[in-house]
Design an enzyme around this catalytic site. Structure first.
Site, PDB file in Angstrom:
ATOM      1  N   CYS A 183       5.172  68.871   4.106  1.00  0.00           N
ATOM      2  CA  CYS A 183       3.838  68.522   3.600  1.00  0.00           C
ATOM      3  C   CYS A 183       3.043  69.819   3.435  1.00  0.00           C
ATOM      4  CB  CYS A 183       3.136  67.514   4.509  1.00  0.00           C
ATOM      5  SG  CYS A 183       2.787  68.109   6.175  1.00  0.00           S
TER       6      CYS A 183
ATOM      7  N   ASN B 239       1.766  70.806   7.700  1.00  0.00           N
ATOM      8  CA  ASN B 239       2.765  70.579   8.778  1.00  0.00           C
ATOM      9  C   ASN B 239       2.077  70.323  10.117  1.00  0.00           C
ATOM     10  OD1 ASN B 239       5.425  72.350  10.510  1.00  0.00           O
ATOM     11  ND2 ASN B 239       5.460  70.247   9.818  1.00  0.00           N
TER      12      ASN B 239
ATOM     13  N   CYS C 131       0.205  66.935  10.116  1.00  0.00           N
ATOM     14  CA  CYS C 131      -0.019  65.470  10.055  1.00  0.00           C
ATOM     15  C   CYS C 131       1.219  64.730   9.558  1.00  0.00           C
ATOM     16  CB  CYS C 131      -1.218  65.141   9.164  1.00  0.00           C
ATOM     17  SG  CYS C 131      -2.802  65.744   9.800  1.00  0.00           S
ATOM     18  N   ARG C 132       1.481  64.769   8.253  1.00  0.00           N
ATOM     19  CA  ARG C 132       2.506  63.894   7.670  1.00  0.00           C
ATOM     20  C   ARG C 132       3.930  64.319   8.003  1.00  0.00           C
ATOM     21  NH1 ARG C 132       0.353  64.549   1.734  1.00  0.00           N
ATOM     22  NH2 ARG C 132      -0.053  66.582   2.689  1.00  0.00           N
ATOM     23  N   SER C 133       4.289  65.594   7.770  1.00  0.00           N
ATOM     24  CA  SER C 133       5.700  65.949   7.992  1.00  0.00           C
ATOM     25  C   SER C 133       6.075  66.002   9.478  1.00  0.00           C
ATOM     26  CB  SER C 133       6.090  67.235   7.248  1.00  0.00           C
ATOM     27  OG  SER C 133       5.332  68.345   7.643  1.00  0.00           O
TER      28      SER C 133
ATOM     29  N   ASP D  27      -2.765  61.871   2.384  1.00  0.00           N
ATOM     30  CA  ASP D  27      -3.015  62.863   3.430  1.00  0.00           C
ATOM     31  C   ASP D  27      -4.034  62.334   4.442  1.00  0.00           C
ATOM     32  OD1 ASP D  27      -3.454  65.015   4.994  1.00  0.00           O
ATOM     33  OD2 ASP D  27      -3.533  66.448   3.329  1.00  0.00           O
TER      34      ASP D  27
HETATM   35  P1  4NP Z   1      -0.679  67.573   6.324  1.00  0.00           P
HETATM   36  O1  4NP Z   1      -2.282  67.433   6.335  1.00  0.00           O
HETATM   37  O2  4NP Z   1      -0.311  68.305   5.038  1.00  0.00           O
HETATM   38  O3  4NP Z   1      -0.203  66.149   6.302  1.00  0.00           O
HETATM   39  O4  4NP Z   1      -0.273  68.332   7.561  1.00  0.00           O
HETATM   40  C1  4NP Z   1      -3.153  68.530   6.233  1.00  0.00           C
HETATM   41  C2  4NP Z   1      -3.422  69.297   7.335  1.00  0.00           C
HETATM   42  C3  4NP Z   1      -4.318  70.343   7.256  1.00  0.00           C
HETATM   43  C4  4NP Z   1      -4.940  70.613   6.047  1.00  0.00           C
HETATM   44  C5  4NP Z   1      -4.653  69.844   4.938  1.00  0.00           C
HETATM   45  C6  4NP Z   1      -3.759  68.804   5.018  1.00  0.00           C
HETATM   46  N1  4NP Z   1      -5.887  71.656   5.971  1.00  0.00           N
HETATM   47  O5  4NP Z   1      -6.573  71.777   4.927  1.00  0.00           O
HETATM   48  O6  4NP Z   1      -6.034  72.457   6.912  1.00  0.00           O
END
Ligand code: 4NP
Length: 145
Positions: free
Chosen positions: A4, A7, A9-11, A119
């Site tokens: 994702c 790294n 939340c989702r992955s 997300d």
């Molecule tokens: P992820 O979510 O891609 O599912 O881990 C996010 C985590 C952090 C951010 C964006 C998306 N960020 O902007 O810091």
């Protein structure tokens, strides 16, 4: 390899859920997760993801955020992305000749109305994200079995 953006939340959720279900299924498979941004390198998964994981019987606490690397295209057969921007960002670092397949993780959850995992970092919808990821993880296990 689950991918994702951050790294956190989702992955990491996909990694932890798939680890748990693969162990139950007795599958011997190398599992990892990473992000295309590197913004959270070394960080624990988001506390909201860890809390929902605990409710469902998964443990994300050993995982730390890392950046997707060119080497991963040699070490993993499947690079499973949470959304289309992750696919674009992953393909941008594919080494010439590396044969890993890059695709959307929700290809393994064909009955779901969504093709991308939204997300939850911004949308706070961790329960819905876990539902999607558990469905796709079961589909992936069925295919690998
Ligand atoms: P992820 O979510 O891609 O599912 O881990 C996010 C985590 C952090 C951010 C964006 C998306 N960020 O902007 O810091």
């Amino acid at each position: 390899m689950f991918v994702c953006l951050g790294n956190i939340c989702r992955s990491p959720t996909a990694e932890g859920v798939f680890r748990g279900l693969a162990a139950q299924a007795g599958l011997d498979v190398v599992i990892g997760s990473s992000g295309t941004s590197g913004w959270h390198n070394g960080d624990l998964p988001d506390g909201r993801a860890m809390a929902e994981a605990n409710v469902r019987g998964y443990d994300l606490s050993a995982q730390r955020s890392s950046l997707l690397k060119a080497q991963d295209f040699y070490e993993f057969d499947l690079i499973l992305c949470m959304d289309n921007s992750n696919i674009e960002n992953s393909e941008a670092i594919r080494p010439a000749g590396a044969k890993a397949t890059v695709k959307l993780f929700l290809d393994y959850a064909p009955d779901q109305p969504l093709r991308e995992v939204p997300d939850p970092y911004y949308e706070h919808n961790f329960e819905a994200v876990f539902d999607l990821i558990e469905d796709a993880a079961r589909g992936l296990i069925a295919e690998l079995s």
